[in-house]
Design a protein around this motif. Structure first.
Motif, PDB file in Angstrom:
ATOM      1  N   ILE A  84       0.842  -1.200   0.000  1.00 59.60           N
ATOM      2  CA  ILE A  84       0.000   0.000   0.000  1.00 59.60           C
ATOM      3  C   ILE A  84       0.873   1.245   0.000  1.00 59.60           C
ATOM      4  CG2 ILE A  84      -1.771   1.315   1.235  1.00 59.60           C
ATOM      5  CD1 ILE A  84      -2.635  -1.285   2.565  1.00 59.60           C
ATOM      6  N   VAL A  85       0.498   2.230  -0.797  1.00 62.31           N
ATOM      7  CA  VAL A  85       1.100   3.564  -0.738  1.00 62.31           C
ATOM      8  C   VAL A  85      -0.012   4.557  -0.413  1.00 62.31           C
ATOM      9  CG1 VAL A  85       2.241   5.405  -2.025  1.00 62.31           C
ATOM     10  CG2 VAL A  85       2.952   3.049  -2.365  1.00 62.31           C
ATOM     11  N   ARG A  86       0.204   5.347   0.602  1.00 57.81           N
ATOM     12  CA  ARG A  86      -0.779   6.365   0.962  1.00 57.81           C
ATOM     13  C   ARG A  86      -0.252   7.731   0.545  1.00 57.81           C
ATOM     14  NH1 ARG A  86      -2.448   8.956   6.740  1.00 57.81           N
ATOM     15  NH2 ARG A  86      -4.306  10.063   6.029  1.00 57.81           N
ATOM     16  N   ASN A  87      -0.943   8.378  -0.371  1.00 53.77           N
ATOM     17  CA  ASN A  87      -0.535   9.690  -0.861  1.00 53.77           C
ATOM     18  C   ASN A  87      -1.450  10.774  -0.312  1.00 53.77           C
ATOM     19  OD1 ASN A  87       1.468   8.484  -2.343  1.00 53.77           O
ATOM     20  ND2 ASN A  87       0.371   8.553  -4.291  1.00 53.77           N
ATOM     21  N   GLY A  88      -0.854  11.855   0.162  1.00 54.85           N
ATOM     22  CA  GLY A  88      -1.623  12.971   0.675  1.00 54.85           C
ATOM     23  C   GLY A  88      -2.074  13.900  -0.448  1.00 54.85           C
ATOM     24  N   PHE A 140      -1.574  -1.029  -4.029  1.00 51.25           N
ATOM     25  CA  PHE A 140      -2.843  -0.398  -3.648  1.00 51.25           C
ATOM     26  C   PHE A 140      -2.541   1.058  -3.284  1.00 51.25           C
ATOM     27  CE2 PHE A 140      -6.339   0.773  -0.903  1.00 51.25           C
ATOM     28  CZ  PHE A 140      -7.432   0.069  -1.379  1.00 51.25           C
ATOM     29  N   VAL A 141      -3.093   1.988  -4.050  1.00 54.08           N
ATOM     30  CA  VAL A 141      -2.806   3.413  -3.852  1.00 54.08           C
ATOM     31  C   VAL A 141      -3.988   4.071  -3.151  1.00 54.08           C
ATOM     32  CG1 VAL A 141      -2.141   5.577  -4.939  1.00 54.08           C
ATOM     33  CG2 VAL A 141      -1.435   3.407  -5.962  1.00 54.08           C
ATOM     34  N   TYR A 142      -3.747   4.554  -1.951  1.00 59.46           N
ATOM     35  CA  TYR A 142      -4.778   5.238  -1.159  1.00 59.46           C
ATOM     36  C   TYR A 142      -4.463   6.724  -1.153  1.00 59.46           C
ATOM     37  CZ  TYR A 142      -7.365   6.687   3.069  1.00 59.46           C
ATOM     38  OH  TYR A 142      -8.176   7.340   3.967  1.00 59.46           O
ATOM     39  N   ALA A 143      -5.318   7.514  -1.786  1.00 53.60           N
ATOM     40  CA  ALA A 143      -5.154   8.976  -1.827  1.00 53.60           C
ATOM     41  C   ALA A 143      -6.095   9.591  -0.804  1.00 53.60           C
ATOM     42  CB  ALA A 143      -5.466   9.499  -3.219  1.00 53.60           C
TER      43      ALA A 143
END
Length: 260
Positions: A84-88, A140-143
């Motif tokens: 997972i990558v969480r982008n602000g 999985f990209v969580y913005a």
């Protein structure tokens, strides 16, 4: 499913202290079924928000080979295995987290004009996402946004908490809910143009930890519902497969697709 454990607290009369006297004379037999499934984890991940990703990509002097080594260590399934990558999602050009904004100038009304800017590197978060995909194409990209742009909120700035104009209790002269929903959808669209599909989109962060001096926004469950009624259909119209995460706070539980 969360199960509350009720503790009986005996308050000592006439004092400020309390005492708890457990009964240790009883015994209990507990059986745990490890095959019973309650909630499935998507995986584990990290975030390059607040400009941290830029340190990985050279701002702190890391060489290109070592930049790649860090990425491999994090995301290669045989090493770190992060999925997972969480982008602000930034809320102003100079927001307190240094994440920037795709809307350089806030329009005077919810009708616009909305002149969105190019994504750029999204403060190196785009670079991190692309690099992660090299080792995990299914990342999985969580913005997630900390705040809406200031013009869309009761406080007029992206920091210091405040509500989205249009939810109950906001008492604004205009309803900015659709404008904020469109803003979030545009962020997803810009990433898609870079060949990256956002997996989950969030509109809030730490709702019960406001107001604070950095980019932030408040909401209770009812106000979140007011915005979800606009955000969810807007997201599904543009990206039918995109998941919506409605709440993220210290004392809340949220599920995918806006389930609170």
């Amino acid at each position: 499913m969360l199960k509350a454990i009720n503790l009986l607290l005996t308050v000592a009369t006439g004092t400020q202290a309390w005492s708890y006297n457990p009964d240790t004379s009883s015994t209990a037999s507990i059986t745990v079924n490890a095959f019973e499934k309650y909630q499935t984890m998507i995986g584990g991940g990290c975030s390059g928000a607040f400009g941290i990703a830029c340190q990985q990509f050279g701002s702190a002097g890391l060489s290109p080979p070592n930049q790649d080594l860090v990425t491999q260590t994090l995301f290669d399934e045989n090493i770190g295995g992060l999925s997972i990558v969480r982008n602000g999602i930034g809320s102003s050009l100079n927001d307190s987290f240094g994440m920037g904004s795709i809307l350089p100038v806030c329009p005077p009304t919810p009708d616009g004009p909305f002149e969105y800017a190019a994504l750029g590197t999204n403060t190196c978060q785009l670079n991190l996402t692309k690099a992660a995909m090299k080792y995990n194409p299914d990342i999985f990209v969580y913005a997630d946004a900390w705040s809406a742009p200031g013009c869309m909120k009761t406080v007029g700035t992206d920091d210091n908490g405040g509500l989205i104009c249009g939810v109950r209790g906001s008492n604004c002269s205009a309803d900015w809910r659709q404008a904020y929903a469109d803003y979030l959808v545009e962020y997803v669209r810009l990433y898609q143009k870079e060949g990256i599909n956002i997996s989950m989109l969030g509109a809030y962060n730490e709702l019960d930890f406001n107001p604070v001096t950095y980019a932030s926004m408040e909401s209770d469950g009812f106000q979140a519902k007011d915005f979800l009624e606009v955000l969810y259909p807007s997201v599904k119209k543009a990206f039918p497969d995109l998941k919506v995460a409605m709440l993220r706070c210290y004392w809340c539980e949220a599920g995918e697709d806006g389930a609170v």
